[in-house]
Design a protein around this motif. Structure first.
Motif, PDB file in Angstrom:
ATOM      1  N   LYS A   1      47.324  19.686 102.355  1.00 62.66           N
ATOM      2  CA  LYS A   1      46.145  19.511 103.237  1.00 62.66           C
ATOM      3  C   LYS A   1      45.934  20.812 104.002  1.00 62.66           C
ATOM      4  N   LEU A   2      44.842  21.544 103.711  1.00 64.57           N
ATOM      5  CA  LEU A   2      44.565  22.808 104.370  1.00 64.57           C
ATOM      6  C   LEU A   2      43.490  22.614 105.430  1.00 64.57           C
ATOM      7  N   THR A   3      43.541  23.453 106.442  1.00 63.62           N
ATOM      8  CA  THR A   3      42.483  23.429 107.450  1.00 63.62           C
ATOM      9  C   THR A   3      41.258  24.122 106.860  1.00 63.62           C
ATOM     10  N   PHE A   4      40.110  23.910 107.477  1.00 59.63           N
ATOM     11  CA  PHE A   4      38.876  24.568 107.035  1.00 59.63           C
ATOM     12  C   PHE A   4      39.070  26.089 107.059  1.00 59.63           C
ATOM     13  N   GLU A   5      39.758  26.587 108.102  1.00 56.42           N
ATOM     14  CA  GLU A   5      39.964  28.026 108.243  1.00 56.42           C
ATOM     15  C   GLU A   5      40.820  28.574 107.095  1.00 56.42           C
ATOM     16  N   GLU A   6      41.881  27.808 106.725  1.00 60.91           N
ATOM     17  CA  GLU A   6      42.750  28.244 105.617  1.00 60.91           C
ATOM     18  C   GLU A   6      41.967  28.297 104.308  1.00 60.91           C
ATOM     19  N   ALA A   7      41.135  27.277 104.082  1.00 59.03           N
ATOM     20  CA  ALA A   7      40.345  27.246 102.854  1.00 59.03           C
ATOM     21  C   ALA A   7      39.378  28.434 102.792  1.00 59.03           C
ATOM     22  N   GLU A   8      38.687  28.713 103.923  1.00 60.90           N
ATOM     23  CA  GLU A   8      37.759  29.843 103.973  1.00 60.90           C
ATOM     24  C   GLU A   8      38.488  31.169 103.736  1.00 60.90           C
ATOM     25  N   ALA A   9      39.665  31.304 104.323  1.00 64.15           N
ATOM     26  CA  ALA A   9      40.450  32.523 104.141  1.00 64.15           C
ATOM     27  C   ALA A   9      40.840  32.708 102.679  1.00 64.15           C
ATOM     28  N   ASN A  10      41.210  31.600 102.018  1.00 62.71           N
ATOM     29  CA  ASN A  10      41.591  31.679 100.613  1.00 62.71           C
ATOM     30  C   ASN A  10      40.416  32.063  99.724  1.00 62.71           C
ATOM     31  N   VAL A  11      39.230  31.544 100.053  1.00 63.68           N
ATOM     32  CA  VAL A  11      38.041  31.906  99.286  1.00 63.68           C
ATOM     33  C   VAL A  11      37.752  33.399  99.442  1.00 63.68           C
ATOM     34  N   GLU A  12      37.892  33.912 100.656  1.00 66.61           N
ATOM     35  CA  GLU A  12      37.662  35.344 100.884  1.00 66.61           C
ATOM     36  C   GLU A  12      38.654  36.190 100.097  1.00 66.61           C
ATOM     37  N   LEU A  13      39.929  35.744 100.038  1.00 66.19           N
ATOM     38  CA  LEU A  13      40.928  36.465  99.245  1.00 66.19           C
ATOM     39  C   LEU A  13      40.542  36.465  97.768  1.00 66.19           C
ATOM     40  N   ALA A  14      40.045  35.333  97.292  1.00 60.82           N
ATOM     41  CA  ALA A  14      39.623  35.245  95.894  1.00 60.82           C
ATOM     42  C   ALA A  14      38.456  36.191  95.626  1.00 60.82           C
ATOM     43  N   LYS A  15      37.491  36.230  96.550  1.00 64.37           N
ATOM     44  CA  LYS A  15      36.344  37.126  96.379  1.00 64.37           C
ATOM     45  C   LYS A  15      36.783  38.595  96.414  1.00 64.37           C
ATOM     46  N   ASP A  16      37.758  38.900  97.278  1.00 64.45           N
ATOM     47  CA  ASP A  16      38.282  40.266  97.335  1.00 64.45           C
ATOM     48  C   ASP A  16      38.937  40.654  96.016  1.00 64.45           C
ATOM     49  N   ALA A  17      39.689  39.709  95.434  1.00 70.62           N
ATOM     50  CA  ALA A  17      40.344  39.975  94.152  1.00 70.62           C
ATOM     51  C   ALA A  17      39.314  40.209  93.058  1.00 70.62           C
ATOM     52  N   VAL A  18      38.222  39.429  93.094  1.00 69.48           N
ATOM     53  CA  VAL A  18      37.136  39.610  92.123  1.00 69.48           C
ATOM     54  C   VAL A  18      36.501  40.985  92.302  1.00 69.48           C
ATOM     55  N   ALA A  19      36.196  41.343  93.549  1.00 67.03           N
ATOM     56  CA  ALA A  19      35.563  42.638  93.836  1.00 67.03           C
ATOM     57  C   ALA A  19      36.437  43.789  93.362  1.00 67.03           C
ATOM     58  N   LYS A  20      37.744  43.659  93.564  1.00 65.26           N
ATOM     59  CA  LYS A  20      38.684  44.709  93.153  1.00 65.26           C
ATOM     60  C   LYS A  20      38.696  44.859  91.634  1.00 65.26           C
ATOM     61  N   ALA A  21      38.740  43.706  90.947  1.00 64.29           N
ATOM     62  CA  ALA A  21      38.756  43.739  89.480  1.00 64.29           C
ATOM     63  C   ALA A  21      37.464  44.335  88.933  1.00 64.29           C
ATOM     64  N   LEU A  22      36.320  43.920  89.504  1.00 67.28           N
ATOM     65  CA  LEU A  22      35.036  44.401  89.002  1.00 67.28           C
ATOM     66  C   LEU A  22      34.781  45.856  89.370  1.00 67.28           C
ATOM     67  N   SER A  23      35.324  46.311  90.496  1.00 67.65           N
ATOM     68  CA  SER A  23      35.141  47.712  90.887  1.00 67.65           C
ATOM     69  C   SER A  23      35.819  48.647  89.889  1.00 67.65           C
ATOM     70  N   LYS A  24      36.942  48.181  89.337  1.00 71.47           N
ATOM     71  CA  LYS A  24      37.628  48.991  88.322  1.00 71.47           C
ATOM     72  C   LYS A  24      36.821  49.043  87.028  1.00 71.47           C
ATOM     73  N   LEU A  25      36.083  47.980  86.757  1.00 69.99           N
ATOM     74  CA  LEU A  25      35.236  48.000  85.564  1.00 69.99           C
ATOM     75  C   LEU A  25      34.120  49.031  85.728  1.00 69.99           C
ATOM     76  N   LYS A  26      33.575  49.133  86.943  1.00 69.03           N
ATOM     77  CA  LYS A  26      32.450  50.028  87.185  1.00 69.03           C
ATOM     78  C   LYS A  26      32.882  51.494  87.308  1.00 69.03           C
ATOM     79  N   ASP A  27      34.105  51.716  87.823  1.00 70.04           N
ATOM     80  CA  ASP A  27      34.574  53.082  88.067  1.00 70.04           C
ATOM     81  C   ASP A  27      35.176  53.655  86.782  1.00 70.04           C
ATOM     82  N   GLU A  28      34.424  54.517  86.110  1.00 68.32           N
ATOM     83  CA  GLU A  28      34.873  55.080  84.838  1.00 68.32           C
ATOM     84  C   GLU A  28      36.138  55.931  84.982  1.00 68.32           C
TER      85      GLU A  28
END
Length: 349
Positions: A1-28
């Motif tokens: 059982k997570l708090t709303f804040e924990e869930a939001e923090a986890n989503v932000e971490l997931a988005k950061d991981a996505v951004a990091k992965a995609l930035s490497k795709l764009k950076d030749e």
């Protein structure tokens, strides 16, 4: 059982991981461990695992090599520091290779980098239960057109509903008018699908053949027109519905022979396009494809990613290619999986 804040923090971490992965795709120029540019212009993916070099294939583009590298490393990451037997290490490498192969089996050939706009699939999404949900953006609101057992039925529902709403999609309507049009579209969908379910329904233009197959034909502009033979009654009904929809507006008009032939060809092409989007009829229920759950084609031809997490739909962005959308989905789901079953506060989520 997570708090709303924990869930939001986890989503932000997931988005950061996505951004990091995609930035490497764009950076030749990004240096990615395990990837080697070859004289042929292709890219090799390899890594050292449990004391041995492991090869994960050669790819035509840097982007596809990075996708393979990301997935393979994600599969073996948890056991990199453990001491495994040779058999255990080989088994883990095979699992990683299988994960890479599964990912790429879902993609079309690399030359087709941007999937063509597929109207009958816009708004059709695989659900976690393996069914197919249909939603249409109409008058500024997402309108649900139901959840369906098979991809065929979802595409038919989408096709029928869009056909009903298309004429008024560009007009400014009141809330009540929009609601009434959506209800009419849903009624048309229900009527079409009820005929699919009712084995005894008499459908004009369909004939059961001695072979067990079904022929679709109609009389149009004074001539019999054949629209093919199908293995199942459901597929014949889909073809019949689409073909009739294409010629309906001109059935009562007096056309030249050339105009009539052109209309029939348009109807046949519409039927062919619809079925080209479906897998073989033997595969009536598509297998659950985790990397495509929540990935939807947008009207602009891009790919939107959303994940149901802690009871809320979380947007993981819109991406130019199907590959990038699938990678974003894969990365984000990987980050959120461990806490998806816990109850979080809003801030945690």
């Amino acid at each position: 059982k997570l708090t709303f804040e924990e869930a939001e923090a986890n989503v932000e971490l997931a988005k950061d991981a996505v951004a990091k992965a995609l930035s490497k795709l764009k950076d030749e120029k990004a240096d990615v461990a395990g990837m080697t540019a070859m004289p042929s212009g292709k890219w090799r993916v390899a890594m050292r695992y449990q004391g041995e070099p492991r090869n994960f294939g050669t790819y035509n583009t840097r982007e596809r090599a990075m996708l393979a590298n990301h997935i393979a490393r994600g599969e073996v990451e948890a056991t990199r520091g453990q001491k495994l037997t040779s058999g255990e290490a080989e088994a883990n490498v095979k699992l990683a290779k299988d994960a890479v192969a599964r990912f790429f089996s879902k993609l079309k050939d690399s030359a087709e980098r941007r999937a063509p706009l597929d109207t009958d699939m816009i708004g059709v999404t695989t659900t976690v239960s393996g069914k197919w949900a249909v939603a249409i953006k109409y008058q500024g609101e997402n309108q649900s057109i139901g959840t369906h057992d098979t991809r065929e039925r979802a595409m038919l529902a989408n096709h029928v509903a869009r056909g009903k709403l298309e004429a008024t999609s560009g007009r400014k309507l009141t809330f009540e008018e929009a609601e009434a049009n959506v209800e009419l579209a849903k009624d048309a969908v229900a009527k079409a699908l009820s005929k699919l379910k009712d084995e005894k329904a008499d459908v004009a233009g369909m004939t059961a053949m001695p072979s067990g197959k079904w022929r679709v034909a109609m009389r149009y502009q004074g001539e019999p027109r054949n629209f093919g033979t199908y293995n199942t009654r459901e597929r014949a009904m889909l073809a019949n519905h689409i073909a009739r929809g294409e010629v309906e507006a001109t059935r009562g008009q007096k056309l030249t022979s050339g105009e009539a032939e052109a209309n029939v060809k348009l109807a046949k092409d519409a039927v062919a396009r619809f079925f080209s989007k479906l897998k073989d009829s033997a595969e009536r229920r598509a297998p659950l494809d985790t990397d495509m759950i929540g990935v939807t084609t947008t009207v602009s031809g891009k790919w939107a990613v959303a994940i149901k997490y802690q009871g809320e739909n979380q947007s993981i962005g819109t991406h130019d290619t199907r590959e990038r959308a699938m990678l974003a989905n894969h990365v984000a789901r990987g980050k959120l999986e461990a806490t998806s079953g816990r109850k979080l506060t809003f801030e945690e989520a």
